[in-house]
Structure formats: structure tokens, C-alpha cells
Design a protein around this motif. Structure first.
Motif, PDB file in Angstrom:
ATOM      1  N   THR A  71      33.337  -3.220   0.475  1.00  8.68           N
ATOM      2  CA  THR A  71      31.893  -3.293   0.240  1.00  8.68           C
ATOM      3  C   THR A  71      31.255  -1.915   0.398  1.00  8.68           C
ATOM      4  N   ALA A  72      31.631  -1.211   1.452  1.00 11.75           N
ATOM      5  CA  ALA A  72      31.067   0.120   1.691  1.00 11.75           C
ATOM      6  C   ALA A  72      31.411   1.083   0.557  1.00 11.75           C
ATOM      7  N   VAL A  73      32.666   1.065   0.102  1.00 13.85           N
ATOM      8  CA  VAL A  73      33.044   1.987  -0.963  1.00 13.85           C
ATOM      9  C   VAL A  73      32.398   1.576  -2.285  1.00 13.85           C
ATOM     10  N   GLY A  74      32.204   0.285  -2.494  1.00 16.17           N
ATOM     11  CA  GLY A  74      31.497  -0.170  -3.690  1.00 16.17           C
ATOM     12  C   GLY A  74      30.064   0.328  -3.709  1.00 16.17           C
ATOM     13  N   GLU A  75      29.422   0.294  -2.559  1.00  8.87           N
ATOM     14  CA  GLU A  75      28.056   0.818  -2.445  1.00  8.87           C
ATOM     15  C   GLU A  75      28.031   2.319  -2.717  1.00  8.87           C
ATOM     16  N   GLN A  76      29.024   3.048  -2.199  1.00  8.02           N
ATOM     17  CA  GLN A  76      29.110   4.488  -2.441  1.00  8.02           C
ATOM     18  C   GLN A  76      29.287   4.785  -3.924  1.00  8.02           C
ATOM     19  N   ALA A  77      29.922   3.860  -4.636  1.00  7.52           N
ATOM     20  CA  ALA A  77      30.172   4.033  -6.074  1.00  7.52           C
ATOM     21  C   ALA A  77      29.033   3.457  -6.916  1.00  7.52           C
TER      22      ALA A  77
END
Length: 99
Positions: A71-77
């Protein structure tokens, strides 16, 4: 941005069912999403979710930490919450793991 994922303490540090370095493998999956070009990010997130789901199945990573990291990396992307949920749920489902 690289480094340890959120809640990195919940990653098994010892080899588990063929995964010799779970922390490095998780970082590689997350880095792939961070580096994905626009237009390929959701597909890359889905692929990362499949790989991370395999880590969960092997006992190298707990489910909560896995979903939080994706979820965190998806938000960063720059993915929307809906895109993130769909990619993670699809990747986990396709590996036989409930999201």
C-alpha cells in the motif's frame, strides 16, 4: 526512495522455504514499483503483490506487513486507493492468498 519497508521487523530474517534473504527480496519488489514508468505502475504493483504473496505463503513475511508495504509503495507510485486495493487483492488472489 529505497530502504526498509514499514514494519520491517515483521520480516523473517532467516531463510524460509527457499527464500534466503526475505528483506532483500521484499525491497526488490518494492523498488520495481517505485521505478516503474507511468502507465506501467499498476501492472508492476500487481506483479509485486504476486511476489510478496508468495513470501507470505512461505512464512517469510506476515500478511499485515505485506499489505502495508505494498500500500505504501503504491501511494508513492501515485496510485489511487482503489487501484492499490485492486492490484494487491488480485495479486494475492492469483497466488491463492486472501488479501
Amino acid at each position: 526512495m529505497t530502504g526498509a519497508p514499514p514494519n520491517a521487523g515483521r520480516i523473517t530474517r532467516t531463510p524460509g522455504r527457499g527464500i534466503s534473504h526475505p528483506d532483500k527480496l521484499l525491497s526488490a519488489h518494492l523498488d520495481a514499483v517505485r521505478q516503474a514508468p507511468e502507465g506501467k505502475r499498476r501492472t508492476t504493483l500487481y506483479g509485486a503483490a504476486r511476489g510478496v504473496a508468495r513470501m507470505v505463503a512461505a512464512g517469510a513475511l506476515d500478511h499485515t506487513t505485506a499489505v502495508a508495504a505494498l500500500t505504501a509503495v503504491g501511494e508513492q507510485a501515485d496510485q489511487t486507493a482503489r487501484e492499490i486495493r485492486a492490484a494487491v487483492a488480485g495479486g494475492f488472489r492469483d497466488e491463492g492468498i486472501a488479501a
